[in-house]
Design a protein around this motif. Sequence first.
Motif: not given
Lengths: 98, 98, 98, 98
Positions: C80-84, C87-93
């Motif tokens: 779950e930590a890795d998925i989150k 997700e956050a990294s992709d949103a930032i990109a």
Amino acid sequence: MTERVTPGYSDDKVAVLKRLRRIEGQVRGLSRMVEDDTYCIDVLTQVSATTKALEAVALKLLDEHLSHCVVNAAIAGGDEADIKLKEASDAIARLVRS
Amino acid sequence: MTERVTPGYSDDKVAVLKRLRRIEGQVRGLSRMVEDDTYCIDVLTQVSATTKALEAVALKLLDEHLSHCVVNAAIAGGDEADIKLKEASDAIARLVRS
Amino acid sequence: MTERVTPGYSDDKVAVLKRLRRIEGQVRGLSRMVEDDTYCIDVLTQVSATTKALEAVALKLLDEHLSHCVVNAAIAGGDEADIKLKEASDAIARLVRS
Amino acid sequence: MTERVTPGYSDDKVAVLKRLRRIEGQVRGLSRMVEDDTYCIDVLTQVSATTKALEAVALKLLDEHLSHCVVNAAIAGGDEADIKLKEASDAIARLVRS
């Protein structure tokens, strides 16, 4: 025919080259920071500064281009004017999106 | 206290350094293009490519930072977690605006 | 399993909604400006202001997300930590590139 | 004197207005997502899409402006040409930085 002998930025060539040398130094500084295991956030701050410096060079080049090449093409008219405008628009779009 | 001995990007240090060397070369290439009076639009295209490459390095560093420093701080909790989050947010804001 | 009952921004829901209503008004204002044949440059200034306001909302949402969802996932650990984080990294990109 | 009777975008006024209405709908959709406690990352994805749509409108307006107002000013020459170019450059800089 496209005249490419004197690009618009030639007046400010020295100034643009000076900025690019400084940016090259900034990128070299980034490598040194990473080699020295500088704290990530401090490296990121320098990356943002370098990106902003590159953007400023792009805006300067674009400015010169608009006020030389595009204006000359506009005065000459015809297809050349359309081509130049399309080129400038595409370059602006790439800058806005990069 | 902030532990700065092993920044998050150390795993990928070699990869990040390789990218930065390439970007340094791209900036040197930009100087050469300007020296050679390359057509402005072609210079601008290369500036956009260089900016994108720098952005990619920033996103990679941020990624590593979030998954190491920020996660560790979150697990440790307390003020340190808040400080790290604030730092990360500010770095993201600078990137989005640059 | 992803818990989606209380998204991170719920604390500031009212503030975010208020900003979004204002942005909606700004966009409506842009339509009016175009309808009234307002000078292009003045319209462009307002478009830039609206884009900046949207970016500020994005940064606020991201902030809340990092300090709630991502921190909780980091503490919980595991996949779950890795998925989150991904997700956050992709949103930032996406934000950095938009 | 600046002629503002027929701004450059008037040809495409209908198209620009259509896009702005769609963006207004996107922003309203963002409010609904926040009201419904939609997962932050999904809201952020929509914010990025809306920002990109606004940027596309800006590029379209700028395009029209360059090929009408700026070209006409360039042909007319004199101070007006310089003013128009400066205005356009400033608008481009705001877009690149926003």
